[in-house]
Design an enzyme around this catalytic site. Structure first.
Site, mmCIF file in Angstrom:
data_model
loop_
_atom_site.group_PDB
_atom_site.id
_atom_site.type_symbol
_atom_site.label_atom_id
_atom_site.label_comp_id
_atom_site.label_asym_id
_atom_site.label_seq_id
_atom_site.Cartn_x
_atom_site.Cartn_y
_atom_site.Cartn_z
ATOM 1 N N ARG A 19 38.742 58.810 1.077
ATOM 2 C CA ARG A 19 37.652 57.600 0.656
ATOM 3 C C ARG A 19 37.975 56.493 1.179
ATOM 4 N NH1 ARG A 19 36.237 62.470 -1.663
ATOM 5 N NH2 ARG A 19 37.703 62.037 -2.930
ATOM 6 N N THR A 20 39.267 55.865 0.461
ATOM 7 C CA THR A 20 39.680 54.423 0.307
ATOM 8 C C THR A 20 39.813 54.000 1.809
ATOM 9 O OG1 THR A 20 39.535 54.403 -2.267
ATOM 10 C CG2 THR A 20 39.998 52.367 -0.641
ATOM 11 N N ARG A 74 46.929 50.133 -1.840
ATOM 12 C CA ARG A 74 47.378 50.596 -2.967
ATOM 13 C C ARG A 74 48.226 51.451 -3.807
ATOM 14 N NH1 ARG A 74 43.145 55.434 -3.822
ATOM 15 N NH2 ARG A 74 41.597 54.205 -3.906
ATOM 16 N N HIS A 134 39.705 47.723 -9.072
ATOM 17 C CA HIS A 134 39.548 48.534 -8.189
ATOM 18 C C HIS A 134 38.177 47.646 -7.342
ATOM 19 C CE1 HIS A 134 38.996 51.556 -4.395
ATOM 20 N NE2 HIS A 134 38.921 52.896 -5.352
ATOM 21 N N LYS A 168 63.218 53.859 0.070
ATOM 22 C CA LYS A 168 64.691 53.419 -0.345
ATOM 23 C C LYS A 168 64.508 52.431 -1.383
ATOM 24 C CE LYS A 168 64.876 54.145 4.688
ATOM 25 N NZ LYS A 168 64.717 53.436 6.290
HETATM 26 C C1 NCD Z 1 38.478 56.741 -7.008
HETATM 27 C C2 NCD Z 1 40.214 55.718 -6.849
HETATM 28 O O1 NCD Z 1 40.961 55.882 -7.000
HETATM 29 O O2 NCD Z 1 40.037 54.526 -8.772
HETATM 30 N N1 NCD Z 1 38.774 57.429 -6.133
HETATM 31 C C3 NCD Z 1 38.046 56.014 -5.216
HETATM 32 O O3 NCD Z 1 39.014 55.648 -4.872
HETATM 33 N N2 NCD Z 1 36.954 56.659 -4.549
HETATM 34 C C4 NCD Z 1 38.559 57.713 -8.797
HETATM 35 C C5 NCD Z 1 39.676 58.430 -9.213
HETATM 36 O O4 NCD Z 1 40.538 59.317 -8.323
HETATM 37 O O5 NCD Z 1 39.067 59.230 -9.354
#
Ligand code: NCD
Length: 304
Positions: A51-52, A101, A129, A80
């Site tokens: 999703r993100t 991320r 997040h 690397k």
């Molecule tokens: C979450 C995350 O990556 O922290 N997912 C997300 O970004 N929607 C929650 C999760 O992974 O449980």
């Protein structure tokens, strides 16, 4: 230059403004379709995501911009041995904004120190997040009409769940919010978050028992037990099904409860709950695109 590493990098007024822009985008998406023409978003994902990353990319494409990036560390030069700083130094020459991320807490903050373009933290380890929180706040305001005066239950892995940490920090800034923290002992909220709540006189309770607290909740935010943060597989297996929300457990819940989950779901919410009108998690994920569009516009300082 603005970076969004922590949700407090945005003021409450700015967050409310982003939600207003996201509402406007939903009403009239065509108005925004060329806003970021010739701009590029880089998505640097050193950890898995559905999703993100895809909502960031969909957001930039819907604004008329372009996207580039990688979806796993293994396909980048991190494999690397390249440092985050060197990667960012280079990519900030290729893109106008970077969503990143990383499994290490603090990696996006390191990136922000070196970057020539805005860095957005798209999740750093078990820490924060902030853009999931924007998504969550957008959902709550659409469902409830306001972000203050709510009893917010958070359930599951409150220790490693980064979405929970950022959401508590964000909602603490709205008046009249109180938190019900539902978790097994081993997965309780970190002490520094409790210390912040105590410092700011924000009411909270900790409990292991979901059914006792269900009738009082306006929001129930379910979370996945974060398998990838455990040192020991046996502990994960013991804790992973601590809470499974199903229809009988909702018997005493408010008729206007808002059931949320950042997704992905494993077993925390039975599929039978999906048809309940109180289940908001799929519309929550959909909203992530529009609020990220609003954030990109803000960081690139462009309007419709
Ligand atoms: C979450 C995350 O990556 O922290 N997912 C997300 O970004 N929607 C929650 C999760 O992974 O449980």
């Amino acid at each position: 230059m603005r970076h969004v590493i922590d949700i407090t990098d945005l003021s409450v007024a700015e967050i409310d403004g982003l939600i207003n822009v996201a509402e406007d985008i939903l009403k009239d998406p065509k108005k925004y379709r060329d806003s970021c023409r010739y701009k590029q978003l880089a998505t640097l994902f050193f950890e898995p995501s559905t999703r993100t990353r895809l909502s960031f990319e969909s957001a930039m494409l819907a604004l008329g911009g372009g996207v580039l990036g990688f979806s796993e560390a293994a396909s980048s030069s991190a494999s690397k041995g390249e440092s985050v700083s060197d990667t960012i130094r280079v990519v900030s020459g290729y893109a106008d904004v970077i969503a990143m991320r990383h499994p290490k807490e603090g990696a996006p903050a390191v990136a922000a120190e070196i970057s020539d373009v805005p860095i957005i933290n798209a999740g750093d380890g078990g820490h924060n997040h902030p853009t999931q929180t924007l998504t969550d706040l957008f959902t709550i305001r659409r469902e409830k009409g306001h972000l203050d005066n709510l009893t917010v239950g958070l359930c599951g892995d409150l220790m490693f769940g980064r979405t929970v940490h950022s959401l508590i920090t964000a909602m603490s800034r709205y008046g009249g919010v109180n938190f019900v923290l539902i978790s097994p002992n081993e997965l309780r909220i970190p002490d520094y978050i409790k210390a912040n709540l105590t410092r700011d006189n924000i009411p909270f309770v900790e409990t292991k028992n979901m059914s006792d607290v269900m009738p009082g909740l306006d929001i129930l935010y379910m979370t996945r037990v974060q398998k990838e943060r455990f040192f020991n597989e046996a502990d994960y297996i013991r804790l992973k099904d601590s809470y499974i929300l199903d229809k009988p457990k909702l018997a005493d819940a408010k008729p206007d409860l808002c059931i949320m989950h950042p997704l992905p779901r494993v077993n925390e919410i039975s599929k039978t709950v999906d048809a309940d009108p109180r289940a908001c998690y799929f519309s929550q994920a959909q909203g992530g695109k529009y609020i990220r569009m609003a954030l990109i516009l803000k960081l690139l300082e462009v309007t419709a």
